[in-house]
Design a protein around this motif. Structure first.
Motif, PDB file in Angstrom:
ATOM      1  N   GLN A   1      -1.833  20.596  10.139  1.00 51.14           N
ATOM      2  CA  GLN A   1      -2.243  20.143   8.805  1.00 51.14           C
ATOM      3  C   GLN A   1      -1.767  18.706   8.553  1.00 51.14           C
ATOM      4  N   VAL A   2      -1.952  17.861   9.549  1.00 48.68           N
ATOM      5  CA  VAL A   2      -1.505  16.465   9.453  1.00 48.68           C
ATOM      6  C   VAL A   2      -2.427  15.695   8.505  1.00 48.68           C
ATOM      7  N   ALA A   3      -1.843  14.927   7.616  1.00 49.38           N
ATOM      8  CA  ALA A   3      -2.611  14.099   6.690  1.00 49.38           C
ATOM      9  C   ALA A   3      -1.878  12.793   6.430  1.00 49.38           C
ATOM     10  N   VAL A   4      -2.627  11.702   6.396  1.00 47.32           N
ATOM     11  CA  VAL A   4      -2.103  10.386   6.018  1.00 47.32           C
ATOM     12  C   VAL A   4      -2.917   9.922   4.816  1.00 47.32           C
ATOM     13  N   GLU A   5      -2.280   9.903   3.671  1.00 44.65           N
ATOM     14  CA  GLU A   5      -2.955   9.540   2.413  1.00 44.65           C
ATOM     15  C   GLU A   5      -2.627   8.086   2.078  1.00 44.65           C
ATOM     16  N   VAL A   6      -3.640   7.248   2.056  1.00 44.26           N
ATOM     17  CA  VAL A   6      -3.474   5.812   1.850  1.00 44.26           C
ATOM     18  C   VAL A   6      -4.141   5.426   0.528  1.00 44.26           C
TER      19      VAL A   6
ATOM     20  N   VAL B   1       0.844  -1.182   0.000  1.00 42.30           N
ATOM     21  CA  VAL B   1       0.000   0.000   0.000  1.00 42.30           C
ATOM     22  C   VAL B   1       0.887   1.242   0.000  1.00 42.30           C
ATOM     23  N   ASP B   2       0.579   2.183  -0.875  1.00 38.60           N
ATOM     24  CA  ASP B   2       1.312   3.453  -0.923  1.00 38.60           C
ATOM     25  C   ASP B   2       0.715   4.415   0.102  1.00 38.60           C
ATOM     26  N   VAL B   3       1.584   5.024   0.905  1.00 40.87           N
ATOM     27  CA  VAL B   3       1.161   5.941   1.959  1.00 40.87           C
ATOM     28  C   VAL B   3       1.990   7.211   1.877  1.00 40.87           C
ATOM     29  N   VAL B   4       1.331   8.354   1.936  1.00 41.87           N
ATOM     30  CA  VAL B   4       2.020   9.645   1.980  1.00 41.87           C
ATOM     31  C   VAL B   4       1.629  10.338   3.278  1.00 41.87           C
ATOM     32  N   VAL B   5       2.622  10.656   4.117  1.00 45.08           N
ATOM     33  CA  VAL B   5       2.391  11.349   5.383  1.00 45.08           C
ATOM     34  C   VAL B   5       2.885  12.783   5.236  1.00 45.08           C
ATOM     35  N   SER B   6       2.067  13.734   5.634  1.00 47.09           N
ATOM     36  CA  SER B   6       2.470  15.142   5.522  1.00 47.09           C
ATOM     37  C   SER B   6       2.047  15.901   6.767  1.00 47.09           C
ATOM     38  N   ALA B   7       2.779  16.984   7.055  1.00 45.86           N
ATOM     39  CA  ALA B   7       2.476  17.830   8.207  1.00 45.86           C
ATOM     40  C   ALA B   7       3.250  19.136   8.068  1.00 45.86           C
ATOM     41  N   VAL B   8       2.779  20.161   8.741  1.00 42.17           N
ATOM     42  CA  VAL B   8       3.494  21.436   8.836  1.00 42.17           C
ATOM     43  C   VAL B   8       4.159  21.494  10.206  1.00 42.17           C
ATOM     44  N   LEU B   9       5.481  21.714  10.215  1.00 43.69           N
ATOM     45  CA  LEU B   9       6.269  21.700  11.442  1.00 43.69           C
ATOM     46  C   LEU B   9       7.245  22.874  11.440  1.00 43.69           C
TER      47      LEU B   9
END
Length: 505
Positions: free
Chosen positions: A79-84, A57-65
């Motif tokens: 702006q946390v996001a986990v795109e699965v 499974v492809d997963v993209v994790v993003s956040a502003v830090l």
């Protein structure tokens, strides 16, 4: 009893009280970052066990830090996001259930590290809304390629602080997905969901972001990096001081004063709810105990079960009623799965037939709820804690009188059941059960009928008759002992790493 609003408004409000409150208020960070922000993103591949088999499974994790922070300073990922992205083979199960949409709740473990010290934080309750499932042969549609489906889970996550200077990193690790499918009419499918525990594929660079942590002695100096001529100081966080740090205390005092002014005109406005970002944090611990099965004339050992805790998701102080109510959450974790460790027990079925089986309790649905109710108008601050979890019981490796009984791969209770445990204690002096310090929890559970038992014959009635106890509370008494919490923001604290408690009968 009638409470005078004006008198109540001037009564001191107690914040650092009881169980989770003692820990959380001691760990509220002391400053907010004003550093430049960075949008961080990392693309990873996970291996997930679906009914169709292991799926990549492809997963993209993003956040502003922030790009930098000071030691002991609050860092809140935004702006946390986990795109699965789920491949078509992983979605095949839902096509057979007449599912029209799929939603998800993601639970991501993130490893926070500086130099040789690291602690795992749990990013829970990241929610992806219901998304329309692609129809077979649909091809590209609304961002889905070749029948794949992308779910984007978002939400708030706990803060993190680092106690020593250096190059701090945040790296995603284990990923849990609670998938829920609905029909065209918006009704749950049967079964309604699927819990999947995913592990990162080996050979990847999982770093989401790097943050320069500076010491208080020179906030303008660049943070040292491992391997440079100047060694990185030993990153051992100091034990936090008891009570609230100044900035958190100022926020709460301002909120309290605003509410006191409102009390002059509206006594019903007395309860004050503290924003979770002021006090929420994560922790880990173990629990172990025994569960009685009266029909089988015995008890099964439970645990030691590893638990991931999110403290203070809701925090309400009511100075008029002299109470504090705190809601926290917990998930069991065994080898990346939401369950207790499997346990083998031997009982006398029907009073005479020795039966041995492996029992596994799986956690389903949302995280288990922890609710603590504290009374603050007595010197001891008595409190009651209730823990409520949804579980499914599975049976395997069954032997009757030493002869293996093939129950098949899916022998389980036909529906989840609710396990409710209660603990009682006091804060001053600490005694009994407190969330922060652990102790004994007791309660009962009703075990539903069984289904799916038997590879070549229907064994459901046998296990239902021998084990299930709908409506008879006293049949399944449970006693669990919890160890003290190891809090993620203080990995060098006296209760870290978490200890395994000795169960009590």
């Amino acid at each position: 009893m009638t409470v005078d609003a004006r008198a109540a408004a001037r009564r001191p409000i107690h914040w650092a009280v009881g169980g989770a409150l003692v820990v959380a208020t001691a760990l509220v960070p002391s400053a907010e970052s004003a550093a430049a922000e960075q949008k961080s993103e990392v693309a990873l591949r996970y291996t997930c066990p679906f009914p169709s088999g292991p799926e990549e499974v492809d997963v993209v994790v993003s956040a502003v830090l922030p790009t930098s922070a000071r030691t002991g300073e609050e860092i809140r990922p935004a702006q946390v996001a986990v795109e699965v992205t789920l491949p078509p083979t992983a979605l095949a199960r839902f096509a057979g259930l007449d599912a029209a949409t799929l939603s998800a709740v993601a639970r991501l473990t993130v490893r926070n590290s500086v130099a040789d010290t690291s602690a795992d934080a749990s990013w829970q309750d990241l929610t992806a809304p219901p998304t329309e499932l692609p129809t077979p042969g649909e091809g590209e549609s609304e961002g889905d390629r070749d029948g794949a489906l992308t779910l984007t889970a978002t939400g708030d996550v706990p803060t993190v602080t680092f106690g020593s200077p250096g190059r701090a990193t945040l790296a995603p690790d284990a990923l849990g997905l609670a998938l829920t499918s609905l029909t065209e009419a918006g009704e749950p499918t049967a079964p309604p969901g699927l819990d999947v525990a995913c592990a990162p594929a080996p050979g990847q660079e999982p770093e989401l972001a790097a943050i320069a942590i500076r010491g208080d002695q020179d906030p303008t100096a660049p943070a040292p990096r491992p391997g440079e001529s100047d060694p990185v100081p030993d990153p051992t966080p100091s034990r936090p001081a008891e009570g609230l740090p100044p900035t958190a205390r100022e926020k709460i005092d301002a909120l309290t004063e605003k509410r006191r002014e409102a009390l002059e005109d509206d006594p019903g406005s007395c309860p004050i709810e503290i924003p979770p970002e002021w006090v929420m944090t994560t922790a880990e611990t173990y629990a172990a105990g025994y569960a009685n099965a009266a029909k089988l004339d015995g008890a099964a050992a439970l645990g030691p079960a590893f638990m991931k805790v999110v403290l203070n998701k809701r925090y309400i102080n009511d100075s008029c009623a002299s109470t504090v109510d705190v809601s926290s959450e917990v998930d069991f974790d065994y080898e990346g799965k939401r369950q207790l460790p499997p346990t083998k027990a031997t009982f006398l079925s029907y009073g005479f037939m020795p039966t041995t089986a492996t029992m596994t309790l799986e956690q389903v649905g949302p995280p288990a709820a922890i609710h603590t109710h504290t009374v603050t108008n007595t010197p001891t601050y008595p409190e009651e804690t209730t823990v409520t979890a949804q579980l499914v019981m599975r049976l395997s490796d069954v032997e009757v009188n030493g002869v293996p009984l093939d129950v098949g791969p899916d022998c389980r209770t036909e529906r989840p059941f609710e396990q409710v445990l209660k603990g009682y204690g006091q804060s001053y002096p600490p005694a009994g059960y407190l969330v922060a310090y652990g102790g004994t929890l007791t309660g009962y559970a009703h075990i539903p009928p069984f289904e799916g038992c038997g590879a070549t014959e229907d064994l459901d009635p046998i296990f239902t008759s021998a084990i299930s106890s709908p409506g008879r509370k006293a049949d399944n008494y449970t006693k669990m002992t919890q160890a003290p919490l190891c809090v993620a923001t203080n990995p060098e604290g006296p209760d870290c790493p978490p200890r395994k408690p000795k169960p009590e009968r």
